[in-house]
Design a protein around this motif. Structure first.
Motif, PDB file in Angstrom:
ATOM      1  N   SER A  78       2.175  -6.236  -8.817  1.00 52.84           N
ATOM      2  CA  SER A  78       3.196  -5.207  -8.696  1.00 52.84           C
ATOM      3  C   SER A  78       4.307  -5.605  -7.724  1.00 52.84           C
ATOM      4  CB  SER A  78       2.560  -3.889  -8.253  1.00 52.84           C
ATOM      5  OG  SER A  78       2.020  -4.061  -6.975  1.00 52.84           O
ATOM      6  N   HIS A  79       4.155  -6.741  -7.074  1.00 52.17           N
ATOM      7  CA  HIS A  79       5.217  -7.197  -6.172  1.00 52.17           C
ATOM      8  C   HIS A  79       5.720  -8.557  -6.636  1.00 52.17           C
ATOM      9  CE1 HIS A  79       4.915  -4.066  -3.152  1.00 52.17           C
ATOM     10  NE2 HIS A  79       3.623  -4.101  -3.351  1.00 52.17           N
ATOM     11  N   PRO A  80       6.628  -8.566  -7.580  1.00 52.45           N
ATOM     12  CA  PRO A  80       7.117  -9.849  -8.088  1.00 52.45           C
ATOM     13  C   PRO A  80       8.053 -10.505  -7.083  1.00 52.45           C
ATOM     14  CG  PRO A  80       8.289  -8.048  -9.114  1.00 52.45           C
ATOM     15  CD  PRO A  80       7.269  -7.429  -8.229  1.00 52.45           C
ATOM     16  N   THR A  86      10.253  -9.439  -3.622  1.00 47.38           N
ATOM     17  CA  THR A  86      10.060  -9.450  -2.169  1.00 47.38           C
ATOM     18  C   THR A  86      11.004 -10.422  -1.477  1.00 47.38           C
ATOM     19  OG1 THR A  86       8.323 -11.050  -2.485  1.00 47.38           O
ATOM     20  CG2 THR A  86       7.652  -8.770  -2.195  1.00 47.38           C
ATOM     21  N   ALA A 131      -9.272 -10.572  -0.767  1.00 46.20           N
ATOM     22  CA  ALA A 131      -7.970 -10.677  -1.435  1.00 46.20           C
ATOM     23  C   ALA A 131      -7.811 -12.015  -2.149  1.00 46.20           C
ATOM     24  CB  ALA A 131      -6.843 -10.491  -0.419  1.00 46.20           C
ATOM     25  N   ILE A 132      -8.491 -13.027  -1.673  1.00 46.92           N
ATOM     26  CA  ILE A 132      -8.399 -14.334  -2.343  1.00 46.92           C
ATOM     27  C   ILE A 132      -9.742 -14.708  -2.958  1.00 46.92           C
ATOM     28  CG2 ILE A 132      -6.524 -15.215  -0.920  1.00 46.92           C
ATOM     29  CD1 ILE A 132      -8.629 -16.690   0.744  1.00 46.92           C
ATOM     30  N   VAL A 189      -8.156  -4.892  -6.803  1.00 43.82           N
ATOM     31  CA  VAL A 189      -7.073  -4.257  -6.058  1.00 43.82           C
ATOM     32  C   VAL A 189      -6.044  -5.296  -5.631  1.00 43.82           C
ATOM     33  CG1 VAL A 189      -6.529  -2.868  -4.053  1.00 43.82           C
ATOM     34  CG2 VAL A 189      -8.694  -2.534  -5.253  1.00 43.82           C
ATOM     35  N   ALA A 190      -6.541  -6.422  -5.137  1.00 42.52           N
ATOM     36  CA  ALA A 190      -5.641  -7.475  -4.667  1.00 42.52           C
ATOM     37  C   ALA A 190      -4.773  -7.979  -5.819  1.00 42.52           C
ATOM     38  CB  ALA A 190      -6.445  -8.617  -4.072  1.00 42.52           C
ATOM     39  N   PRO A 212      -3.798  -8.364   1.898  1.00 44.01           N
ATOM     40  CA  PRO A 212      -3.366  -8.880   0.607  1.00 44.01           C
ATOM     41  C   PRO A 212      -2.791 -10.280   0.756  1.00 44.01           C
ATOM     42  CG  PRO A 212      -1.799  -7.270   1.424  1.00 44.01           C
ATOM     43  CD  PRO A 212      -2.948  -7.272   2.382  1.00 44.01           C
ATOM     44  N   ALA A 213      -2.858 -11.044  -0.315  1.00 39.04           N
ATOM     45  CA  ALA A 213      -2.373 -12.414  -0.256  1.00 39.04           C
ATOM     46  C   ALA A 213      -0.987 -12.525  -0.863  1.00 39.04           C
ATOM     47  CB  ALA A 213      -3.349 -13.326  -0.988  1.00 39.04           C
ATOM     48  N   GLY A 214      -0.324 -11.416  -1.104  1.00 42.03           N
ATOM     49  CA  GLY A 214       1.027 -11.481  -1.633  1.00 42.03           C
ATOM     50  C   GLY A 214       1.615 -10.082  -1.668  1.00 42.03           C
ATOM     51  N   GLY A 215       2.935  -9.949  -1.872  1.00 37.19           N
ATOM     52  CA  GLY A 215       3.530  -8.638  -1.953  1.00 37.19           C
ATOM     53  C   GLY A 215       4.045  -8.171  -0.610  1.00 37.19           C
ATOM     54  N   MET A 236     -11.280  -7.326  -5.258  1.00 40.38           N
ATOM     55  CA  MET A 236     -10.551  -8.389  -5.956  1.00 40.38           C
ATOM     56  C   MET A 236      -9.529  -7.797  -6.912  1.00 40.38           C
ATOM     57  SD  MET A 236     -10.144 -11.569  -6.138  1.00 40.38           S
ATOM     58  CE  MET A 236      -9.048 -12.476  -7.168  1.00 40.38           C
ATOM     59  N   PRO A 283      -5.027  -3.362   0.207  1.00 45.55           N
ATOM     60  CA  PRO A 283      -6.185  -3.841   0.941  1.00 45.55           C
ATOM     61  C   PRO A 283      -5.750  -4.360   2.294  1.00 45.55           C
ATOM     62  CG  PRO A 283      -5.573  -5.383  -0.785  1.00 45.55           C
ATOM     63  CD  PRO A 283      -4.717  -4.173  -0.959  1.00 45.55           C
ATOM     64  N   VAL A 319      -1.926  -5.663  -6.365  1.00 50.67           N
ATOM     65  CA  VAL A 319      -0.858  -5.804  -5.378  1.00 50.67           C
ATOM     66  C   VAL A 319       0.010  -7.004  -5.716  1.00 50.67           C
ATOM     67  CG1 VAL A 319      -0.373  -6.346  -2.987  1.00 50.67           C
ATOM     68  CG2 VAL A 319      -2.086  -4.629  -3.541  1.00 50.67           C
ATOM     69  N   LEU A 320      -0.606  -8.098  -6.055  1.00 50.04           N
ATOM     70  CA  LEU A 320       0.151  -9.303  -6.391  1.00 50.04           C
ATOM     71  C   LEU A 320       1.063  -9.042  -7.588  1.00 50.04           C
ATOM     72  CD1 LEU A 320      -2.528 -12.087  -6.003  1.00 50.04           C
ATOM     73  CD2 LEU A 320      -0.349 -11.955  -4.816  1.00 50.04           C
TER      74      LEU A 320
END
Lengths: 620, 49
Positions: B10-12, B15, A538-539, B3-4, A26-29, B1, A23, B7-8
């Motif tokens: 899948s990226h532990p 990073t 995202a949040i 999707v976000a 994003p709020a992380g990654g 939401m 997106p 992303v969170l």
């Protein structure tokens, strides 16, 4: 560092990296290839450090030995290679990290959070700088071969001793770098904290700022290890000491960065406290350690570096301008006190602290009317001065202890420990006092937009704001409209029309990614009224539109300024995580105290020099 | 939401790997050297950093 919203540059990088499926914000990654590139670079640096270090100690690679030899003939002359090489490495690394830090904060204020540790270009200088500090410490640990680097050195193995300053320098760099993974964990538990004063953010900047103490210890050990005939000329020693103390002033000043940019999320009384603390510690140490005029020259160095960073970030890179506290008045306070008290360091520290907290406070107050984005007002006069005196005295005493330790003299251990602990407790109490805020219930603000311009994508407006009850805002520290994270920063100090009624002096942004709110700070009241907040899927935050006329409650600012914070995390978890960070911090501060005490004890000033005052033992 | 969240998840903490693993490796190597030295030397009086 303050990991928050997508910046324009960061977003572009992400798109270039082919992470189009993510997106917009994003709020992380972070993109996987960025991680690979950064890991590769960091891995190469690590391998180089290990190979050079291992090769040096086994005698197979002579690169380090030659570099150290070269450094002893440059600005580091008068110290052996294990001090002459690491100190410039650490200095350059600190400058890179400082530039990255202000650039990064500026980006976060104007663009918001980013996707992760790698999404923001300014994180790279921070990473390189912090790794450089750690590298400098490791160099100082690895370099001494076949010798014991002074009586204060630490035994690593039976035939390997490292200078205490090197161990401390590596420790400070390690502590700062430890902030990165902890920061990431923190964000995952609590959501991103869009403030400099997040516990893990303080680790990043604190480790770098306090590494100056380790460098001072290392310099002292190095000079004591050099024979008398190889001592550097007096002027070089003076310049080096002023630079170290000026560096410490810069390091202690970074905690004020939110105030420098004009978007502090804490009470304004913290700013005089932090300025006085930094001035007291660094300038008293400068005067006692370098000699007459040392405090002034330390401020000159501070001004060159810190002012230069502001010019580069604000002027050259084109980001936001960070105000530069003046500190010259504080330096004159210390110099004046030293005319009478140069031979009584602790008294000098205390008296300087009082002068800094009063006269210095007054000077910064006057300077800030022109120099700060949020000038001090009579609202903070009494409490701000009390905080400044507390910070100045605590800092001044610590600075005196530091300078005494560096000169090889120390008060009785019990007294030194008592003063050190007292200073830490006093600063902790003052900071805790500053953190106590309240949001009075039942207050509202009625906003009438005037002069609305532009379509939905470019909408700006002036406003007339009526607080209810009218007496709710009375002689405030600030009443502003603040907009940020929409590709810029907008801080407009409101014009008072009559009691409880204010108007804007320039149009505020009400479009796109801007987050615009009215901020009110009066005494312990620290509150805000959201005017416009964008949609942030995202949040899970919804858009808050700004109609032409509305009445909204005066509420706590945290949920407006830090929308990324998760609200469902239990309080004990926050307390437990904060305690972990606090323990790491105490470990670093106490280690530095241990280091200073160790060189004071193990590398004492030659007999008789104590009676002759600080200048007489300049050759030791 | 959703999707976000993906992303969170899948990226532990990966990073942050380049930011701290190199430091940890260097520290681990030094700790290993110290440990090996301590284990080897019974004749040496105890003491250290």
């Amino acid at each position: 560092m303050l990991d928050h919203v997508t910046g324009m540059g960061a977003g572009a990088v992400l798109r270039l990296a082919g992470a189009g499926a993510a997106p917009a914000k994003p709020a992380g990654g972070a993109a996987l290839d960025q991680i690979l590139i950064a890991s590769g670079g960091a891995g190469a640096l690590t391998a180089a450090l290990l190979v050079l270090g291992w090769g040096h100690r086994s005698g197979r690679v002579s690169v380090l030995a030659r570099a150290a030899d070269l450094a002893t003939r440059g600005p580091g002359r008068g110290t052996p290679g294990w001090a002459a090489l690491p100190i410039p490495v650490a200095m350059v690394s600190l400058l890179i990290a400082l530039l990255g830090m202000y650039w990064d904060i500026s980006l976060h204020i104007s663009h918001g959070r980013d996707e992760g540790p790698l999404a923001n270009i300014a994180h790279y200088p921070i990473l390189i700088g912090l790794f450089g500090i750690f590298t400098a410490g490791v160099l100082a640990v690895v370099l001494p071969k076949g010798e014991v680097p002074g009586a204060a050195s630490v035994r690593i193995t039976r035939d390997w001793h490292a200078p205490a300053g090197g161990v401390l320098l590596a420790g400070a760099g390690f502590y700062a770098l430890l902030g990165f993974p902890l920061d990431d964990v923190w964000h995952r538990i609590f959501g991103q904290d869009v403030t400099l004063w997040g516990p893990t953010h303080l680790m990043l900047i604190g480790g770098a700022g306090l590494s100056l103490v380790a460098m001072m210890v290392l310099e002292r050990e190095g000079r004591r290890a050099c024979p008398d005939e190889e001592q550097p000329p007096g002027w070089l020693r003076y310049v080096r000491r002023c630079m170290h103390a000026g560096g410490l002033l810069i390091g202690l000043s970074v905690f004020q960065a939110e105030y420098d940019f004009g978007v502090p999320q804490f009470r304004l009384v913290h700013q005089p406290l932090l300025i006085a603390l930094a001035a007291g510690c660094a300038l008293v140490a400068a005067r006692l350690w370098a000699g007459r005029g040392g405090a002034v020259w330390a401020v000159v160095f501070y001004m060159l570096v810190r002012g230069g960073v502001s010019v580069i970030v604000g002027g050259v890179i084109g980001e936001l301008w960070a105000a530069v506290p003046l500190y010259f008045a504080e330096a004159l306070c210390v110099e004046a006190a030293a005319l009478l008290l140069a031979r009584r360091p602790l008294a000098l520290g205390a008296v300087s602290g009082v002068l800094i907290g009063t006269a210095g406070f007054g000077a910064e107050y006057a300077y800030g009317q022109a120099g700060f984005r949020l000038p001090w007002t009579p609202d903070i006069l009494a409490e701000g001065m009390a905080m400044a005196v507390a910070g100045g005295v605590a800092g001044g005493l610590c600075g005196a202890l530091l300078a005494e330790g560096l000169a090889g003299r120390a008060p009785r251990p019990a007294a030194a420990r008592g003063i050190f602990a007292g200073a830490i407790l006093a600063v902790a109490a003052a900071v805790a006092n500053g953190l106590v805020v309240s949001v009075p219930p039942g207050r509202t603000a009625t906003v009438t937009l005037t002069d609305v311009r532009g379509d939905a994508a470019h909408r700006t407006a002036g406003a007339r704001i009526e607080f209810s009850p009218a007496s709710a805002v009375d002689g405030p520290a600030w009443v502003t409209v603040t907009g940020w994270q929409g590709q810029g920063l907008h801080v407009d100090r409101l014009v008072r029309e009559r009691e409880g009624v204010y108007r804007t002096s320039e149009p505020m942004p009400l479009h796109g990614e801007w987050k615009t709110l009215i901020r009110v700070h009066d005494g312990r009241t620290l509150a805000g009224v959201p005017v416009y907040l964008p949609d942030d899927p995202a949040i899970g935050a919804k858009e808050l539109a700004a109609p032409a006329h509305f009445t909204r409650g005066v509420q706590g600012e945290r949920s407006i300024l830090q929308r990324e914070l998760k609200t469902d995390v239990p309080g004990w978890l926050w307390a437990a995580c904060s305690a972990v960070v606090l323990l790491c911090t105490l470990a670093l501060v106490l280690s530095l105290g241990w280091g200073v005490a160790r060189i004071a004890r193990r590398l004492p000033a030659p007999a008789g020099s104590a009676a002759r005052g600080p200048h007489a033992e300049a050759g030791t | 939401m959703r999707v976000a969240d993906g992303v969170l998840a899948s990226h532990p903490i990966i990073t942050a790997v380049p930011f701290f693993v190199p430091t940890f490796i260097v520290v681990a190597v030094i700790v290993f050297v110290v440990w090996r030295d301590r284990r080897r030397g019974d004749d040496d009086p105890p003491g250290g950093p």
